[in-house]
Design a protein around this motif. Structure first.
Motif, PDB file in Angstrom:
ATOM      1  N   ALA A  42      -5.308  -4.225 -13.552  1.00 28.07           N
ATOM      2  CA  ALA A  42      -6.230  -4.087 -12.411  1.00 28.07           C
ATOM      3  C   ALA A  42      -7.434  -3.230 -12.804  1.00 28.07           C
ATOM      4  O   ALA A  42      -8.572  -3.528 -12.435  1.00 28.07           O
ATOM      5  N   ALA A  45      -9.700  -5.276 -15.061  1.00 27.60           N
ATOM      6  CA  ALA A  45     -10.405  -6.336 -14.325  1.00 27.60           C
ATOM      7  C   ALA A  45     -11.415  -5.756 -13.329  1.00 27.60           C
ATOM      8  O   ALA A  45     -12.191  -6.495 -12.731  1.00 27.60           O
ATOM      9  N   THR A  47     -10.845  -4.477 -10.394  1.00 27.87           N
ATOM     10  CA  THR A  47     -10.572  -4.823  -8.999  1.00 27.87           C
ATOM     11  C   THR A  47     -10.630  -3.561  -8.129  1.00 27.87           C
ATOM     12  O   THR A  47     -10.686  -2.443  -8.655  1.00 27.87           O
ATOM     13  N   GLU A  48     -10.567  -3.771  -6.815  1.00 29.32           N
ATOM     14  CA  GLU A  48     -10.592  -2.626  -5.893  1.00 29.32           C
ATOM     15  C   GLU A  48      -9.439  -1.674  -6.208  1.00 29.32           C
ATOM     16  O   GLU A  48      -9.604  -0.458  -6.297  1.00 29.32           O
ATOM     17  N   GLY A  50      -7.871  -1.421  -9.065  1.00 30.22           N
ATOM     18  CA  GLY A  50      -8.140  -0.813 -10.368  1.00 30.22           C
ATOM     19  C   GLY A  50      -9.069   0.387 -10.256  1.00 30.22           C
ATOM     20  O   GLY A  50      -8.798   1.450 -10.841  1.00 30.22           O
ATOM     21  N   ASN A  51     -10.142   0.235  -9.488  1.00 33.70           N
ATOM     22  CA  ASN A  51     -11.096   1.339  -9.340  1.00 33.70           C
ATOM     23  C   ASN A  51     -10.451   2.529  -8.623  1.00 33.70           C
ATOM     24  O   ASN A  51     -10.757   3.680  -8.913  1.00 33.70           O
TER      25      ASN A  51
END
Ligand code: AMP
Length: 219
Positions: A42, A45, A47-48, A50-51
């Motif tokens: 994540a 990539a 992604t929300e 991940g961030n």
């Protein structure tokens, strides 16, 4: 979920959980359920999710029990988990262990395999660990794939994990002692725990785990 094979692999980072989990998955056709891999994917990539978790991972701290539990619930719904799974890096807290009992139901866990390794060896292994970003194969910094930066299995990029720094390793060992160690007593009380010496070759650890599984009637 009774009738399926669900194995939990416990141990400090660098003890060999990922490697042994992958071997168990291919031997018994089980899903590899690695919360760390899901979270890192994540982050990669962007992604929300991940961030949201990147700084927590980099600092070697734990993301919330609710978040990882939901990831595991979702992962168990995937097709490859039909026969069960090998849980690698989950549960890591008592709250997660209790949540897993709810997810899998009574007798849902077949066995909990604790791979034991002293802190000095963890530090040594993690400092020289390199990982393929694509397939997760781990290498030592002196291996050809680590030197070239290209995985010999899949051609993916071989990198040093951003949480394999001395500070994050020390932090993760502390988190293990504080949050994860109590799980050994939790599973011992349920007669589910077996311990394997992690300071052996991959093949010897694999053999030791296999014997323990056979003893428990898993073939
Ligand atoms: P791992 O690859 O299992 O070492 O996990 C890498 C990082 O992901 C950990 O240091 C945590 O920040 C996070 N993580 C993975 N699994 C869990 C979990 N079960 N609970 C909380 N955080 C987790």
């Amino acid at each position: 979920m009774t009738g399926r094979l669900n194995l939990v692999v416990l141990g400090k980072q660098g003890a060999g959980k990922g490697t042994q989990s992958q071997l168990l998955c291919s031997t018994y056709s089980l899903a590899h359920i690695s919360t760390g891999d899901i979270l890192r994917a994540a982050v990669a990539a962007g992604t929300e999710l991940g961030n949201e978790v990147k700084s927590v991972l980099d600092a070697g701290q734990l993301v919330s029990d609710e978040l990882v539990t939901q990831l595991v619930v979702d992962r168990f719904k995937e097709k490859d988990a039909l026969r069960g799974g090998v849980l690698d890096g989950f549960p890591r807290t008592l709250a997660q262990a209790q949540a897993l009992e709810k997810i899998l139901g009574p007798n849902g866990i077949t066995l909990v395999i604790n791979i034991d390794l002293p802190d000095e060896l963890v530090l040594e292994r993690l400092s020289s660990r390199r990982v393929c970003q694509e397939c997760g194969t781990t290498y030592k910094d002196t291996d050809p794939s680590a030197i070239s930066g290209t995985c010999e299995n899949c051609g993916g990029d071989v990198i040093q994990r951003s949480d394999d720094t001395p500070e994050a390793i020390t932090q993760r060992l502390e988190v293990f002692r504080h949050d994860t160690l109590p799980l050994l007593a939790f599973y011992q009380a349920r007669d589910l725990l077996v311990t394997v010496n992690g300071d052996q070759s991959v093949e010897d650890v694999q053999r030791a785990i296999h014997s323990l599984l056979v003893e428990r009637g898993v073939r």
